[in-house]
Design a protein around this motif. Structure first.
Motif, PDB file in Angstrom:
ATOM      1  N   HIS A  46     -69.312 -18.500  30.445  1.00 46.41           N
ATOM      2  CA  HIS A  46     -69.291 -17.334  29.547  1.00 46.41           C
ATOM      3  C   HIS A  46     -68.298 -16.278  30.023  1.00 46.41           C
ATOM      4  O   HIS A  46     -67.744 -15.536  29.214  1.00 46.41           O
ATOM      5  CB  HIS A  46     -70.697 -16.750  29.422  1.00 46.41           C
ATOM      6  N   SER A  47     -68.057 -16.216  31.331  1.00 52.43           N
ATOM      7  CA  SER A  47     -67.013 -15.325  31.836  1.00 52.43           C
ATOM      8  C   SER A  47     -65.649 -15.797  31.338  1.00 52.43           C
ATOM      9  O   SER A  47     -64.814 -14.984  30.931  1.00 52.43           O
ATOM     10  CB  SER A  47     -67.037 -15.291  33.364  1.00 52.43           C
ATOM     11  N   GLY A  48     -65.430 -17.104  31.363  1.00 48.12           N
ATOM     12  CA  GLY A  48     -64.150 -17.655  30.935  1.00 48.12           C
ATOM     13  C   GLY A  48     -63.868 -17.484  29.459  1.00 48.12           C
ATOM     14  O   GLY A  48     -62.701 -17.448  29.047  1.00 48.12           O
ATOM     15  N   VAL A  49     -64.931 -17.373  28.642  1.00 50.31           N
ATOM     16  CA  VAL A  49     -64.730 -17.175  27.208  1.00 50.31           C
ATOM     17  C   VAL A  49     -64.926 -15.710  26.831  1.00 50.31           C
ATOM     18  O   VAL A  49     -65.155 -15.376  25.668  1.00 50.31           O
ATOM     19  CB  VAL A  49     -65.669 -18.088  26.374  1.00 50.31           C
ATOM     20  N   ALA A  50     -64.836 -14.824  27.850  1.00 54.61           N
ATOM     21  CA  ALA A  50     -64.855 -13.369  27.648  1.00 54.61           C
ATOM     22  C   ALA A  50     -66.178 -12.863  27.082  1.00 54.61           C
ATOM     23  O   ALA A  50     -66.209 -11.915  26.302  1.00 54.61           O
ATOM     24  CB  ALA A  50     -63.691 -12.937  26.752  1.00 54.61           C
TER      25      ALA A  50
END
Length: 385
Positions: A46-50
């Motif tokens: 979820h960090s990678g997809v902002a």
């Protein structure tokens, strides 16, 4: 974890509301190591997809579950042998690394903060979580070859934890007052880490055709990233950051303190800009050898920080060259890198757009005519003060 993945996927088609929440709650009430690792994967995704809210939520739950499993080693009698204790410890330190990366990305309070400093390779810090958890990353058994990269990564993230604690506020901005003794100590610590880095992770070569492993490239990227974070305060406006020392007194700055600050300023100019170009070249190497679509989401932050350092050079020293490339060309290369990473991680696109917006007011159209180049060594940058 595979079983739970199948169950989670199936529940996506369930018409019964609350099914997923109920099973999720049951899993966390009787967790396993796979539960913690799965929560960490969800947080990283979820960090990678902002989607930072979900990222922090899953990471917080992972820390809570890890306490249930006593991953901090408080109840060491539960482990049947040292190998099992190491395995549990590695899962906790994986959470620690993820916490540092997420905190550096958006600027927020760390879940695990530094407590005391050591001066060895992986015995770099003792950590505390809200005064409750203390543990030293010290593998009980000899480090296996396949674990060397992980141990090196933890060491760098411990250094990152100190950098965040001493130099950056919870909003991610530089603190207004920075103790130069901390800069000196951490500078030495970074070099100590590098000296003790195993030969298998060095990849020391100037041949651009040499194939470096993904682990080696990532370790090199994070090492250069730490150097930028350490020296970045020296590139701030002198009205926003003040360098202090316990040796300061009412009569002003002594000659010794002045010389120490001057030395650190020079070191910052000689370390941070080259680190930005090394990051840029390493990411381009990763793209040629593996493709940026498969790189870890942490690369978004690393590329963006490098781009910001290039941007400072483009603003203050636009004609300086590094191996034939100017800082402006470095910014353009980082924007291109971030867009490629963004094919997998949308946060890369958001970071590329932000960097593009920052660069547009100082953009030189001639920069677009220059292709990619390998980075060399720059001359010293003039003082930013």
């Amino acid at each position: 974890m595979l079983y739970n993945s199948i169950v989670a996927y199936s529940l996506g088609y369930s018409e019964v509301e609350g099914h997923r929440e109920e099973i999720f709650r049951c899993e966390c009430q009787a967790p396993t190591l796979a539960t913690v690792q799965a929560l960490a994967i969800l947080s990283s995704f979820h960090s990678g997809v902002a989607e930072q809210g979900l990222s922090f939520t899953y990471l917080g739950i992972a820390f809570t579950v890890s306490r249930t499993l006593c991953l901090d080693g408080e109840n060491s009698s539960q482990y049947s042998n040292n190998l099992e204790k190491n395995h549990f410890s590695f899962v906790l330190w994986n959470l620690f690394c993820l916490d540092k990366t997420c905190s550096l990305y958006v600027g927020r309070r760390q879940n695990l903060r530094p407590f005391v400093t050591e001066s060895t390779y992986w015995k770099i810090s003792s950590l505390t979580e809200v005064g409750m958890i203390r543990g030293l990353f010290n593998p009980i058994t000899p480090v296996l070859p396949e674990d060397e990269a992980f141990v090196a990564h933890v060491g760098l993230m411990q250094i990152a934890s100190f950098i965040m604690e001493f130099f950056y506020s919870d909003d991610g901005l530089c603190r207004p007052g920075i103790d130069i003794a901390h800069v000196e100590q951490l500078s030495t610590l970074i070099e100590t880490w590098n000296i003790h880095l195993p030969a298998s992770l060095r990849g020391d070569t100037d041949d651009p055709e040499t194939i470096l492993s993904i682990e080696v490239i990532m370790i090199k990227l994070i090492f250069e990233w730490m150097k930028i974070l350490l020296y970045q305060p020296f590139f701030q406006d002198s009205t926003s950051v003040t360098f202090t020392s316990p040796s300061f007194n009412q009569y002003g700055v002594s000659g010794d303190i002045y010389n120490r600050i001057s030395t650190l300023c020079t070191r910052a100019k000689l370390c941070a800009p080259p680190a930005a170009f090394k990051i840029t070249s390493l990411l381009e190497t990763f793209d040629r050898q593996y493709g940026l679509r498969i790189i870890d989401s942490a690369a978004v932050q690393i590329a963006y920080v490098a781009g910001r350092m290039h941007l400072l050079g483009a603003i203050h020293n636009p004609d300086r060259r590094y191996g034939g490339a100017t800082p402006g060309q470095g910014v353009i290369r980082c924007i291109d890198i971030l867009r490629k990473i963004g094919e997998t991680w949308p946060s890369g696109i958001a970071s590329a757009d932000r960097l593009d917006d920052l660069y547009r007011p100082v953009h030189d159209p001639r920069e677009d005519e220059v292709g990619r180049m390998d980075a060399g060594s720059p001359p010293p940058y003039p003082s930013s003060k």
